[in-house]
Write an enzyme that holds these catalytic residues in place. Sequence first.
Site, mmCIF file in Angstrom:
data_model
loop_
_atom_site.group_PDB
_atom_site.id
_atom_site.type_symbol
_atom_site.label_atom_id
_atom_site.label_comp_id
_atom_site.label_asym_id
_atom_site.label_seq_id
_atom_site.Cartn_x
_atom_site.Cartn_y
_atom_site.Cartn_z
ATOM 1 N N ASN A 1 5.479 -38.271 -5.497
ATOM 2 C CA ASN A 1 6.665 -39.191 -5.646
ATOM 3 C C ASN A 1 6.485 -40.587 -5.289
ATOM 4 O OD1 ASN A 1 8.827 -40.574 -6.238
ATOM 5 N ND2 ASN A 1 10.250 -39.241 -4.759
ATOM 6 N N LYS B 1 8.070 -43.398 -5.861
ATOM 7 C CA LYS B 1 9.103 -44.136 -5.585
ATOM 8 C C LYS B 1 9.018 -45.570 -6.093
ATOM 9 C CE LYS B 1 10.174 -41.248 -1.525
ATOM 10 N NZ LYS B 1 10.529 -40.854 -0.434
ATOM 11 N N HIS C 1 16.927 -36.150 -6.191
ATOM 12 C CA HIS C 1 16.281 -36.353 -5.009
ATOM 13 C C HIS C 1 17.161 -36.980 -3.943
ATOM 14 C CE1 HIS C 1 13.616 -39.020 -2.234
ATOM 15 N NE2 HIS C 1 12.701 -38.122 -2.395
ATOM 16 N N GLU D 1 17.249 -39.526 -2.142
ATOM 17 C CA GLU D 1 17.579 -41.071 -2.267
ATOM 18 C C GLU D 1 18.463 -41.124 -3.470
ATOM 19 O OE1 GLU D 1 13.187 -42.045 -2.157
ATOM 20 O OE2 GLU D 1 13.382 -41.500 0.038
ATOM 21 N N GLU E 1 13.954 -30.667 0.741
ATOM 22 C CA GLU E 1 13.514 -32.097 1.629
ATOM 23 C C GLU E 1 14.692 -32.220 2.573
ATOM 24 O OE1 GLU E 1 10.600 -34.335 -0.989
ATOM 25 O OE2 GLU E 1 12.595 -34.967 -1.639
ATOM 26 N N GLY F 1 10.330 -39.929 4.829
ATOM 27 C CA GLY F 1 9.837 -41.270 4.846
ATOM 28 C C GLY F 1 9.923 -41.556 6.563
ATOM 29 N N SER G 1 7.596 -36.055 4.911
ATOM 30 C CA SER G 1 6.430 -36.545 5.733
ATOM 31 C C SER G 1 5.060 -35.754 5.715
ATOM 32 C CB SER G 1 7.144 -36.802 7.262
ATOM 33 O OG SER G 1 7.960 -38.031 7.248
HETATM 34 P P1 PGA Z 1 7.869 -38.684 2.169
HETATM 35 O O1 PGA Z 1 8.821 -38.492 1.013
HETATM 36 O O2 PGA Z 1 6.555 -37.914 1.984
HETATM 37 O O3 PGA Z 1 7.403 -40.186 2.451
HETATM 38 O O4 PGA Z 1 8.495 -38.290 3.456
HETATM 39 C C1 PGA Z 1 8.881 -37.298 0.485
HETATM 40 C C2 PGA Z 1 9.830 -37.482 -0.850
HETATM 41 O O5 PGA Z 1 10.803 -38.264 -0.752
HETATM 42 O O6 PGA Z 1 9.592 -36.728 -1.655
#
Ligand code: PGA
Length: 266
Positions: free
Chosen positions: A10, A12, A98, A100, A171, A177, A217
């Site tokens: 992803n 983003k 997701h 976010e 997640e 992140g 992460s």
């Molecule tokens: P990240 O994001 O690996 O940067 O923690 C994962 C995600 O949001 O799918």
Amino acid sequence: MTRTPVVGGNWKMNTTRAEAVKLAASMQDGCRDMGGGVEVVIFPPFVFLDAVSSGLDAEAPPALGAQDVYFEPNGAFTGEISAAMLREVGVTSVLAGHSERRHVMGESDDLVNRKVHAAIHADFQCILCIGETQQQREDGQTNEINREQLIGSLWDVEADDVLRRIVIAYEPVWAIGTGLTASPEDAQHAHTAIRAEFALLYGDAAASEIRIIYGGSVKPDNAEALFAERDIDGFLVGGASLDAQAFLRIVAAARSAKQGNTCESH
Ligand code: PGA
């Protein structure tokens, strides 16, 4: 039951157009060299999907995914993108819910559910994301939140469609992140609870088939240990998917940890 691992990247709101095309091409080269065993899908920003698609061999992995989809087919929905538009630029997979989108843009389970239905209707693979916040975790609500999001997001979705189209991504919001990863044991714990909940909704056989991937992460150096857990069937990778070599090492970890069949684009 062998569940073919899935690894999603992803991206983003990152990359320039040139970077996106280059990153996708490197990933396709890497998948080709690696051979089979894992389903791989990348989620570039909407505006670069067309350019990325033009540079990829659609018959070979990675598959092309979109980070979101709107549930209406067309009309006065300023700023939104329909499934048909995504299909036209080569998309075969979408993310829904997701964290976010849920927590920054305020999407509800009801909206996520409509998007899931739209994705299924369009014959897309749909990676449905669920997970608890730090506060909810501290309050001991992890399983409850996952259950609520699972039930709300899959409302009125038939068992056949779930098995053909849905991948669940657990997640934990606090791990996205942040550099904080759930320990393999913690992730396994949550995945077991999600699978058990799924069994209540769709039965034991379906629960042993559904793929539940982990996100938060994930890096090349923690992927193998996470993958070794029985109920972790792959990853949704954010930050590390912006580096082709790091992402491919995660795919390779998935490939060696579980004996799947072929490097597939689903
Ligand atoms: P990240 O994001 O690996 O940067 O923690 C994962 C995600 O949001 O799918």
